[in-house]
Design an enzyme around this catalytic site. Structure first.
Site, PDB file in Angstrom:
ATOM      1  N   HIS A  29      41.867  43.587  45.367  1.00 54.77           N
ATOM      2  CA  HIS A  29      42.040  45.160  45.152  1.00 54.77           C
ATOM      3  C   HIS A  29      42.895  45.592  44.047  1.00 54.77           C
ATOM      4  O   HIS A  29      43.882  45.202  43.866  1.00 54.77           O
ATOM      5  CB  HIS A  29      43.072  45.446  46.367  1.00 54.77           C
ATOM      6  CG  HIS A  29      42.379  45.026  47.777  1.00 54.77           C
ATOM      7  ND1 HIS A  29      42.382  44.022  48.428  1.00 54.77           N
ATOM      8  CD2 HIS A  29      41.736  46.049  48.688  1.00 54.77           C
ATOM      9  CE1 HIS A  29      41.829  43.832  49.409  1.00 54.77           C
ATOM     10  NE2 HIS A  29      41.461  45.200  49.627  1.00 54.77           N
ATOM     11  N   HIS A 260      39.720  50.889  44.969  1.00 56.04           N
ATOM     12  CA  HIS A 260      40.747  50.382  46.051  1.00 56.04           C
ATOM     13  C   HIS A 260      40.306  48.978  46.205  1.00 56.04           C
ATOM     14  O   HIS A 260      41.445  48.209  45.967  1.00 56.04           O
ATOM     15  CB  HIS A 260      40.451  51.153  47.238  1.00 56.04           C
ATOM     16  CG  HIS A 260      41.101  50.377  48.478  1.00 56.04           C
ATOM     17  ND1 HIS A 260      42.226  50.400  48.787  1.00 56.04           N
ATOM     18  CD2 HIS A 260      40.556  49.430  49.202  1.00 56.04           C
ATOM     19  CE1 HIS A 260      42.498  49.523  49.780  1.00 56.04           C
ATOM     20  NE2 HIS A 260      41.436  49.125  50.132  1.00 56.04           N
ATOM     21  N   GLU A 409      59.301  49.320  70.440  1.00 51.31           N
ATOM     22  CA  GLU A 409      58.863  47.798  70.530  1.00 51.31           C
ATOM     23  C   GLU A 409      58.432  47.154  69.295  1.00 51.31           C
ATOM     24  O   GLU A 409      58.874  46.274  68.832  1.00 51.31           O
ATOM     25  CB  GLU A 409      58.099  47.653  71.798  1.00 51.31           C
ATOM     26  CG  GLU A 409      58.767  47.683  73.248  1.00 51.31           C
ATOM     27  CD  GLU A 409      58.275  49.129  73.692  1.00 51.31           C
ATOM     28  OE1 GLU A 409      58.201  49.963  73.061  1.00 51.31           O
ATOM     29  OE2 GLU A 409      58.815  49.124  74.997  1.00 51.31           O
ATOM     30  N   HIS A 471      52.943  48.367  84.917  1.00 53.30           N
ATOM     31  CA  HIS A 471      54.063  47.620  84.307  1.00 53.30           C
ATOM     32  C   HIS A 471      53.871  46.181  84.833  1.00 53.30           C
ATOM     33  O   HIS A 471      54.666  45.420  84.267  1.00 53.30           O
ATOM     34  CB  HIS A 471      55.428  48.052  85.015  1.00 53.30           C
ATOM     35  CG  HIS A 471      55.751  49.387  84.421  1.00 53.30           C
ATOM     36  ND1 HIS A 471      54.973  50.509  83.891  1.00 53.30           N
ATOM     37  CD2 HIS A 471      57.073  49.645  83.936  1.00 53.30           C
ATOM     38  CE1 HIS A 471      55.670  51.260  83.416  1.00 53.30           C
ATOM     39  NE2 HIS A 471      57.062  51.068  83.393  1.00 53.30           N
TER      40      HIS A 471
HETATM   41  C1  LIG Z   1      46.686  47.556  60.108  1.00 50.38           C
HETATM   42  C2  LIG Z   1      45.631  47.660  59.347  1.00 50.38           C
HETATM   43  N1  LIG Z   1      44.367  48.549  59.306  1.00 50.38           N
HETATM   44  C3  LIG Z   1      43.365  48.489  58.376  1.00 50.38           C
HETATM   45  C4  LIG Z   1      43.540  47.694  57.122  1.00 50.38           C
HETATM   46  C5  LIG Z   1      42.519  47.678  56.353  1.00 50.38           C
HETATM   47  N2  LIG Z   1      43.072  48.259  54.983  1.00 50.38           N
HETATM   48  C6  LIG Z   1      43.441  47.801  53.806  1.00 50.38           C
HETATM   49  S1  LIG Z   1      43.865  48.727  52.605  1.00 50.38           S
HETATM   50  C7  LIG Z   1      43.445  50.129  53.863  1.00 50.38           C
HETATM   51  C8  LIG Z   1      43.584  51.501  53.345  1.00 50.38           C
HETATM   52  C9  LIG Z   1      43.786  51.779  52.059  1.00 50.38           C
HETATM   53  O1  LIG Z   1      44.347  52.867  51.412  1.00 50.38           O
HETATM   54  P1  LIG Z   1      45.863  52.875  51.035  1.00 50.38           P
HETATM   55  O2  LIG Z   1      46.829  52.496  52.045  1.00 50.38           O
HETATM   56  O3  LIG Z   1      46.133  54.216  50.427  1.00 50.38           O
HETATM   57  O4  LIG Z   1      45.806  51.987  49.798  1.00 50.38           O
HETATM   58  P2  LIG Z   1      45.174  52.466  48.496  1.00 50.38           P
HETATM   59  O5  LIG Z   1      43.893  52.821  48.605  1.00 50.38           O
HETATM   60  O6  LIG Z   1      46.024  53.219  47.684  1.00 50.38           O
HETATM   61  O7  LIG Z   1      45.278  51.087  47.542  1.00 50.38           O
HETATM   62  C10 LIG Z   1      42.953  49.669  55.098  1.00 50.38           C
HETATM   63  C11 LIG Z   1      42.752  50.708  56.010  1.00 50.38           C
HETATM   64  C12 LIG Z   1      44.883  46.948  57.169  1.00 50.38           C
HETATM   65  N3  LIG Z   1      44.953  46.150  56.175  1.00 50.38           N
HETATM   66  N4  LIG Z   1      45.771  47.103  57.786  1.00 50.38           N
END
Ligand SMILES: Cc1ncc(C[n+]2csc(CCOP(=O)(O)OP(=O)(O)O)c2C)c(N)n1
Length: 663
Positions: A29, A260, A409, A471
């Site tokens: 990334h 990204h 939690e 529960h």
């Molecule tokens: C709980 C979770 N869901 C999904 C992902 C997969 N994932 C990695 S980055 C991302 C979103 C990227 O957007 P952002 O947080 O704005 O990061 P940027 O593109 O700015 O690097 C997702 C959905 C993850 N890492 N964790």
């Protein structure tokens, strides 16, 4: 003050290391490191208190990259600042097997990484725990010894996750003024612009939870420094929205989701080199840039040396206690306290719910293990996790040893990870077993990281009764047992409960879940010795009168049921033994020959647990009979439910007789 040119070149070093490492790995990334390079440069050259030669210096500022996918940002900074082990060779091996630069940051792999991130939202909530630990330890040891900040860099995704709300709420309420979150506000996530899926005013949201908030240009080093300086002076936690461009510098891909999570490609990297005026070859850092970074990294040694001197000057007893706690070594007095609980339990006799047994254990051990920090997710009176005399932490007084986590939690479980990662405290929680699902992502990370957090999970089966199937856990034991490195323990009485607490505390490299009953259970063990019989995971709790024809296996509340069934079988002339299995994991870790001995060779084998069968075959074999649950429970008194679902002495005995007939 660095000149703007120097700053830009130092930030560009991060950008190109990230771009080139992702390109070499052909995965990763680059967008976040390129976009947040200015933020990281200001933080690590002007603000953060750290010493690359002492990555575990207890009073260092903590930095959490909540958006773990941006790991190359961290690896670049650690390399540039002079963390010895993060060499350029390791950067070249980004995402390769056995490298110190895995896909997402893993604290147990790379020195300088404070916590494992990747599942979005975990980092920010874990950082809340780190900031809490700082306050609690400062209250105990004073500001001369404990006085540092916790910084977080989070992404849009971190703030979209629900756990961010629990984290924000807790931090705001507790006035964690030394927690500073920088939000990489680039408006882009994987699917495109964040506006396609959300329109929350994040600053207003955090302000509503009691945070100071501000918005800056995340590419302006002076604005970044000013915001961080103001945040350090704030009496509240601070959220800094840093407006950035994802993939900053890439002519074609900046500002787009395309940068990204995939390599830019050779042509675009070349174009970015031209656009940013960067002439160095991949993985080469111009001497002036590296010198600037190394000087910034070395600057922290003075603060560290001053801290060493302050610790050396602290009263000897305080210093020894601080060092013991940071090392995670338990006080010697624990063993005696455990034996004392057992003795009391045996002397008292009578039936007790294991959640009450656990409270008794806490009354004995928390005075001798002062690093224990208890809590409950708004179920204090039900979980029995508040020891006698335990005082709750409040926003203005962190001298207590109990946390009212509220109905949060997930936030609790993540913050507990941060508390143990900080070092100096052993967190234990309270919650209902059925809601362990709400904690699961954080428990999983604790298991991955090998962190000693202890989850007290009460109301462990249909035995809880009237609250009904919403529960009543049915699949939760199996689900928790499925997590590698997690110790799941379900004690049968007070003596086993004391033993399981001892195991959990002594298991320094793994989290534990203590699974406890709401309903009373008779005392079965009457040996109050220092021997911890639960430590082997399973043992014969009742011997057969002669060579065993039947072996009954059970955990927790069903051990007493098995003991009753054994009596019935013995009365019918079937020599029967009972094996209590407080922990599958501990049992399965023993050599096969030892296990075979505990399982025995009786022709009839029946396992009983008020839960689904999943997982039991590995213990007793698929040829054993099983008495348990195959559906959700129901709303009725617990005793009626045990009868309704066939968890009875008669049924267990009948299954054993069936097996004998077939043998
Ligand atoms: C709980 C979770 N869901 C999904 C992902 C997969 N994932 C990695 S980055 C991302 C979103 C990227 O957007 P952002 O947080 O704005 O990061 P940027 O593109 O700015 O690097 C997702 C959905 C993850 N890492 N964790």
């Amino acid at each position: 003050m660095l000149s703007r040119t120097s700053h830009d070149r130092m930030a560009n070093a991060i950008r190109f290391l990230a771009m080139d490492a992702v390109e070499a790995a052909n995965s990763g990334h680059p967008g976040l490191p390129m976009g947040a390079a200015d933020i990281a440069t200001v933080l690590f050259t002007k603000v953060l208190k750290y010493d690359p030669t002492r990555p575990f210096w207890p009073d260092r500022d903590r930095f959490v990259l909540s958006a773990g996918h941006g790991s190359m940002l961290l690896y670049s900074v650690l390399h540039l600042a002079g963390y010895e082990k993060v060499t350029i060779e390791e950067i070249k091996r980004f995402r390769k097997l056995g490298s110190l630069t895995p896909g997402h940051p893993e604290n147990f792999v790379t020195e300088g990484i404070e916590t494992t991130t990747g599942p979005l939202g975990q980092g920010i909530a874990t950082a809340v725990g780190m900031a809490m630990a700082e306050r609690a330890l400062a209250a105990r040891f004073g500001k001369d010894v404990v006085d540092h900040h916790t910084f977080v860099l989070c992404s849009d995704g971190d703030l979209m996750e629900g756990i961010s709300q629990e984290a924000a709420d807790l931090a705001g309420h507790l006035k964690l003024s030394k927690l500073i979150v920088m939000w990489d506000d680039n408006g882009i996530s994987i699917d495109g612009a964040t506006s396609i899926s959300g329109s929350t005013d994040q600053l207003a949201r955090f302000a509503a939870s009691g945070w100071a908030t501000t918005r800056i240009d995340g590419h302006d080093p002076e604005a970044i420094l000013a915001a961080l300086t103001a945040a350090k002076a704030s009496d509240r936690p601070t959220l800094i929205a840093c407006r950035t461009v994802i993939g900053f510098g890439s002519p074609k891909k900046a500002g787009s989701e395309k940068v990204h999570g995939s390599p830019l490609g050779a042509d675009e990297i070349a174009a970015t080199r031209a656009a940013l005026g960067w002439e160095a070859a991949p993985f080469e850092i111009p001497a002036d840039v590296l010198a600037g970074w190394r000087a910034a990294g070395a600057a922290g040694s003075a603060a560290r040396a001053a801290w060493d001197a302050r610790l050396a000057a602290a009263p000897a007893a305080d210093r020894a206690e601080f060092e013991r706690r940071i090392a995670g070594t338990l006080p010697q007095a624990l063993e005696g306290a455990i034996v004392a609980v057992k003795q009391k339990a045996v002397a008292d006799g009578g039936a007790v719910a294991t959640r009450k047994s656990s409270e008794l254990v806490l009354d004995f051990i928390t005075p001798v293990v002062p690093e224990m920090l208890g809590g409950s997710a708004d179920l204090t009176g039900s979980n029995n996790t508040k020891a006698k005399g335990a005082k709750a932490i409040t926003p203005d007084d962190f001298a207590g040893s109990f946390v009212h986590w509220g109905v949060r939690e997930h936030g609790m479980a993540a913050a507990m990870n941060g508390i143990t990662l900080h070092k100096g405290l052993i967190p234990f929680s309270g919650g209902f077993l059925v809601f362990s699902d709400y904690c699961r992502p954080s428990i999983r990370l604790a298991a991955l990281m090998g962190e000693r957090v202890i989850h007290v999970l009460t109301h462990d089966s249909i035995g809880l009764g009237e609250d009904g199937p919403t529960h009543q856990p049915v699949e939760h034991l199996a689900a928790l047992r499925a997590i590698p490195n997690l110790l799941v323990m379900r004690p049968a009485d007070t003596v086993e409960t004391a033993e399981c607490w001892q195991i959990a505390l002594e298991a320094e490299g793994r989290p534990s879940a203590l699974i406890l009953s709401r309903q009373n259970l008779p005392i079965l063990r009457t040996d109050a010795t220092p021997e911890n019989r639960s430590a082997g995971g399973a043992y014969e709790i009742v011997a057969a009168s002669a060579k065993a024809q039947a072996s009954l296996f059970a955990t927790g509340s069903e051990v007493s049921l098995a003991v009753e069934a054994a009596k019935l079988l013995e009365a019918q002339g079937v020599p029967t033994r009972v094996v209590s299995i407080p922990s599958f994991e501990l049992f399965l870790e023993r050599p096969a020959a030892e296990r075979a001995k505990v399982i025995g060779d009786a022709p009839a084998k029946v396992a009983v647990e008020a839960a689904i069968r999943m997982g039991w075959d590995a213990i007793v074999g698929s040829d054993a009979a099983f008495v348990g649950m195959t559906s959700f429970g129901a709303s009725a008194p617990g005793k009626d439910l045990f009868a309704h679902f066939g968890l009875t002495r008669d049924k267990v005995a009948a299954k054993a007789l069936d097996q004998l007939r077939q043998a």
